[in-house]
Design a protein around this motif. Structure first.
Motif, PDB file in Angstrom:
ATOM      1  N   GLU A  32      -0.452  -5.692  -8.304  1.00  0.00           N
ATOM      2  CA  GLU A  32       0.194  -5.085  -8.964  1.00  0.00           C
ATOM      3  C   GLU A  32      -0.601  -3.603  -8.514  1.00  0.00           C
ATOM      4  O   GLU A  32       0.182  -2.232  -8.227  1.00  0.00           O
ATOM      5  CB  GLU A  32       0.081  -4.968 -10.667  1.00  0.00           C
ATOM      6  N   LYS A  33      -1.770  -3.395  -8.523  1.00  0.00           N
ATOM      7  CA  LYS A  33      -2.618  -2.212  -8.158  1.00  0.00           C
ATOM      8  C   LYS A  33      -2.171  -1.730  -6.819  1.00  0.00           C
ATOM      9  O   LYS A  33      -1.999  -0.534  -6.573  1.00  0.00           O
ATOM     10  CB  LYS A  33      -3.931  -2.286  -8.473  1.00  0.00           C
ATOM     11  N   TYR A  34      -2.262  -2.716  -5.987  1.00  0.00           N
ATOM     12  CA  TYR A  34      -2.141  -2.364  -4.473  1.00  0.00           C
ATOM     13  C   TYR A  34      -0.764  -3.067  -3.753  1.00  0.00           C
ATOM     14  O   TYR A  34      -0.671  -3.368  -2.783  1.00  0.00           O
ATOM     15  CB  TYR A  34      -3.380  -2.844  -3.691  1.00  0.00           C
ATOM     16  N   ALA A  35       0.415  -2.953  -4.660  1.00  0.00           N
ATOM     17  CA  ALA A  35       1.652  -3.598  -4.176  1.00  0.00           C
ATOM     18  C   ALA A  35       2.114  -2.796  -3.028  1.00  0.00           C
ATOM     19  O   ALA A  35       2.703  -3.285  -2.331  1.00  0.00           O
ATOM     20  CB  ALA A  35       2.450  -3.340  -5.323  1.00  0.00           C
ATOM     21  N   GLU A  36       2.127  -1.393  -2.964  1.00  0.00           N
ATOM     22  CA  GLU A  36       2.546  -0.790  -1.810  1.00  0.00           C
ATOM     23  C   GLU A  36       1.496  -0.561  -0.483  1.00  0.00           C
ATOM     24  O   GLU A  36       1.966  -0.682   0.476  1.00  0.00           O
ATOM     25  CB  GLU A  36       2.937   0.682  -2.317  1.00  0.00           C
ATOM     26  N   GLY A  37       0.209  -0.486  -0.765  1.00  0.00           N
ATOM     27  CA  GLY A  37      -0.683  -0.549   0.110  1.00  0.00           C
ATOM     28  C   GLY A  37      -0.891   0.840   0.701  1.00  0.00           C
ATOM     29  O   GLY A  37      -0.199   1.793   0.511  1.00  0.00           O
ATOM     30  N   ALA A  38      -2.052   1.013   1.393  1.00  0.00           N
ATOM     31  CA  ALA A  38      -2.495   2.170   1.699  1.00  0.00           C
ATOM     32  C   ALA A  38      -1.751   2.474   2.980  1.00  0.00           C
ATOM     33  O   ALA A  38      -1.522   1.619   3.827  1.00  0.00           O
ATOM     34  CB  ALA A  38      -3.677   2.385   1.753  1.00  0.00           C
ATOM     35  N   GLU A  39      -1.526   3.659   3.509  1.00  0.00           N
ATOM     36  CA  GLU A  39      -0.773   4.029   4.944  1.00  0.00           C
ATOM     37  C   GLU A  39      -2.117   3.684   5.837  1.00  0.00           C
ATOM     38  O   GLU A  39      -3.120   3.762   5.741  1.00  0.00           O
ATOM     39  CB  GLU A  39      -0.576   5.501   5.137  1.00  0.00           C
ATOM     40  N   ARG A  40      -1.376   3.436   7.023  1.00  0.00           N
ATOM     41  CA  ARG A  40      -2.391   2.956   8.020  1.00  0.00           C
ATOM     42  C   ARG A  40      -3.449   4.067   8.349  1.00  0.00           C
ATOM     43  O   ARG A  40      -4.543   3.881   8.722  1.00  0.00           O
ATOM     44  CB  ARG A  40      -1.644   2.610   9.340  1.00  0.00           C
ATOM     45  N   SER A  41      -2.886   5.258   8.123  1.00  0.00           N
ATOM     46  CA  SER A  41      -4.098   6.365   8.429  1.00  0.00           C
ATOM     47  C   SER A  41      -4.882   6.631   7.315  1.00  0.00           C
ATOM     48  O   SER A  41      -5.910   7.756   7.499  1.00  0.00           O
ATOM     49  CB  SER A  41      -3.169   7.758   8.932  1.00  0.00           C
ATOM     50  N   ASP A  42      -4.575   6.296   6.061  1.00  0.00           N
ATOM     51  CA  ASP A  42      -5.685   6.362   5.251  1.00  0.00           C
ATOM     52  C   ASP A  42      -6.698   5.225   5.120  1.00  0.00           C
ATOM     53  O   ASP A  42      -6.639   4.170   4.445  1.00  0.00           O
ATOM     54  CB  ASP A  42      -4.720   6.115   3.593  1.00  0.00           C
ATOM     55  N   VAL A  43      -7.822   5.892   5.967  1.00  0.00           N
ATOM     56  CA  VAL A  43      -8.944   4.796   6.074  1.00  0.00           C
ATOM     57  C   VAL A  43      -9.732   4.647   4.867  1.00  0.00           C
ATOM     58  O   VAL A  43     -10.051   3.408   4.514  1.00  0.00           O
ATOM     59  CB  VAL A  43      -9.969   5.561   7.064  1.00  0.00           C
ATOM     60  N   LEU A  44      -9.887   5.484   4.018  1.00  0.00           N
ATOM     61  CA  LEU A  44     -10.460   5.489   2.761  1.00  0.00           C
ATOM     62  C   LEU A  44      -9.757   4.539   1.573  1.00  0.00           C
ATOM     63  O   LEU A  44     -10.340   3.789   1.091  1.00  0.00           O
ATOM     64  CB  LEU A  44     -10.669   6.770   2.148  1.00  0.00           C
TER      65      LEU A  44
END
Length: 218
Positions: A32-44
Motif C-alpha cells: 500500500e505504501k509503495y503501490a505506485e513506486g518511485a520514478e526511475r530518476s528518483d534515486v533516493l
C-alpha cells in the motif's frame, strides 16, 4: 568470532544479491505504501523502497535456527537447533520464544529459550539483544545395574553401559548480536552470536554461533 563474521557477510550478500526497489510487495502494508513506486530518476525514492522494513511492525512468524556452541571444557562443539515463534511489536523491536536443544561431547541441553532484540527498521538490519535459557542438562551416567538394555545392543547391564539422565537443571543468560536480511516481505534470514553465562560456573560458559530463517505473516 571469525565464524560469526563469515555468517554475517553471507547473510548481507544474500540480501544484496536479491535487492530490488520494491522487494516486499507481498506484504499488504508495504504494498500500500509503495503501490505506485518511485520514478526511475528518483534515486533516493528507490533506495527508500529497497531498504525500508517498517512493514515488520505487527508481523508474527515461525522460525527454525541452528548453530554450533563452543565450550572451553568440551573437546568438540555442541550442535544445536531451535523451533520458535517471533513477533514484531514495533518495526524496530521483536520478541521470541523457542524450544531449544543441543548435544555434543556426551552431554547436552534441552529447554526453553526466550529473547528480545532491538534492530534498525531496514532490510539489512544489525541488531542487539538479550536472552534467557531455562532447561535441563542431560548427561550420561552409568546404568549397568538397572536390569535394562539402555543402549539397545541386546545386552543387559554389560560393563560400562550408560543412559541419559535429565536430573540436572540449569539457567543461562546471554547478550546477542547479529544481522537480519529480508528476502521479501515475509521471509527473513538471520545470523547471530550469543555468549551464554550459565549457573554452572564460568567453565561452562560458551559461545553460540548460528543462523535462523523465519517465515512471517499477519
Amino acid at each position: 568470532m571469525r565464524r560469526l563474521l563469515i555468517c554475517l557477510a553471507l547473510v548481507t550478500c544474500s540480501g544484496c544479491s536479491l535487492l530490488k526497489s520494491r522487494y516486499a510487495m507481498d506484504d499488504p502494508v508495504y504494498a500500500e505504501k509503495y503501490a505506485e513506486g518511485a520514478e526511475r530518476s528518483d534515486v533516493l525514492g528507490k533506495a527508500k523502497q529497497a531498504f525500508d522494513a517498517r512493514h515488520a511492525e505487527g508481523l508474527s512468524g515461525r522460525y527454525v535456527s541452528g548453530g554450533a556452541q563452543y565450550q572451553a571444557t568440551a573437546d568438540e562443539p555442541f550442535l544445536g537447533a531451535e523451533l520458535g515463534l517471533e513477533h514484531y511489536g514495533t518495526s524496530w523491536a521483536s520478541s521470541r520464544a523457542a524450544l531449544a536443544a543441543n548435544v555434543g561431547d556426551g552431554a547436552g541441553r534441552i529447554g526453553v529459550d526466550l529473547g528480545a532484540r532491538l534492530q534498525t527498521p531496514s532490510r539489512i538490519a544489525p541488531f542487539a539483544g538479550v536472552g534467557l535459557f531455562l532447561g535441563a542438562w542431560p548427561h550420561k551416567e552409568l546404568a549397568d545395574m538397572d536390569n535394562i538394555d539402555n543402549d539397545d545392543d541386546g545386552w543387559i547391564d554389560e560393563w560400562g553401559e550408560k543412559d541419559w539422565e535429565f536430573d540436572h537443571w540449569l539457567a543461562a543468560a546471554y547478550p546477542e548480536i547479529g544481522i537480519h536480511a529480508w528476502l521479501n516481505g515475509s521471509w527473513r534470514l538471520t545470523a547471530y552470536g550469543r555468549y551464554f553465562v550459565t549457573t554452572e560456573g564460568r567453565a561452562h560458559d560458551d559461545w553460540l554461533i548460528g543462523g535462523q530463517i523465519t517465515a512471517f505473516s499477519r
